[in-house]
Design a protein around this motif. Sequence first.
Motif, short mmCIF file in Angstrom:
data_model
loop_
_atom_site.label_atom_id
_atom_site.label_comp_id
_atom_site.label_asym_id
_atom_site.label_seq_id
_atom_site.Cartn_x
_atom_site.Cartn_y
_atom_site.Cartn_z
N ARG A 1 43.88 49.15 44.36
CA ARG A 1 43.49 49.31 45.75
C ARG A 1 42.31 50.27 45.94
O ARG A 1 42.18 50.88 47.00
N LYS B 1 46.50 54.56 41.80
CA LYS B 1 47.86 54.04 41.73
C LYS B 1 48.87 55.16 41.48
O LYS B 1 48.73 55.91 40.51
N TRP C 1 48.69 46.82 40.63
CA TRP C 1 48.37 47.50 41.90
C TRP C 1 46.95 48.06 41.79
O TRP C 1 46.70 49.00 41.05
#
Length: 333
Positions: free
Chosen positions: A204, A194, A202
Amino acid sequence: MVKRAVSGAAAAARAAVRWRAWDRPGRWRRGEVPATLAALTALLLVAHRAVPNTPGHLGSLLEAFLPWLGLAAVPLLTLAVLRHSLLALPAVLLPVTAWAYAFGGLLLPAADPGPRDLVVVQHNVSDVNADPAGTARALDAAGADLIALEELVPDALPTYERALAATYPFHEVRGTVGIWSRHPLSGTRTVDIKPADLTEGWSRGLRTLAHTPHGEVAAYVAHLPSIRIGPGGLASARRDESARLLGNALAAEETDAVIVLGDLNATVDDRGLTPLTSRLNVSKRGFAFSFPASFPLARIDQVMARGAEVGRIRTLPATGSDHLPVTARVSLD
């Protein structure tokens, strides 16, 4: 006999006229512009890293579409012919040769499958995909060992889980990224990629250990931040920061065999991915342009590896996403 002599004289006259068209004074000067452009194009193809990235990340912007630069040879050749330029015609061979040197290998056929190969699929399924069930069926039919997905939204996640469960009994999801596997998974954890300036939730990145018939493989799934092209050039600071964080995680990875799958929002030529491409192998066969699905211009969906070789990479048929799935055969060392 007389007719043949007259015919021969006429042919010689026509040849002389054509030669004078090429040989009239100034023919070299007429070719200066296309010849210079041809040399510049060739230089950009082989020395694109010399283009500064400031202002506006111009170097990364060039590298995002680098293979397409070879098309410049077509108008340059046309201009050279129309201008009867003896200088520009051979100069056009420079970008053609440079393109063949940089990308010609991608056109070669794939190597034969090996006994220690894994088939992997990478796909950004899109958070606005109107047909997740159809997408899941298409992915299931690809015959992969590992499937990495990004933009998994809560409403669609159960659909992928149900549709892939029979073939892929093992799966892990962290945030909006996930991996489905034919083989057992363990040690799954979130990888923090992030960017520092993002304050909202967030997540990912993930890392898991796949226990394959050929040994343990550390599999990473990542979705780097998007880039934008605007008046100021290419906005890629967040993506580049996220790539550095992922590179740091890979540097600390102790497992010998590593596969990285993800929507990296960059081509492998983009210097923004140097923290990854400096540590990982990439495919040397296939272009596999994956985005946008309606008219693919670049491959931003990537398969990379360490302690393994990535074979020919190719796209799969379109799904309900704005990305095309990509697949590759990874040969473990």
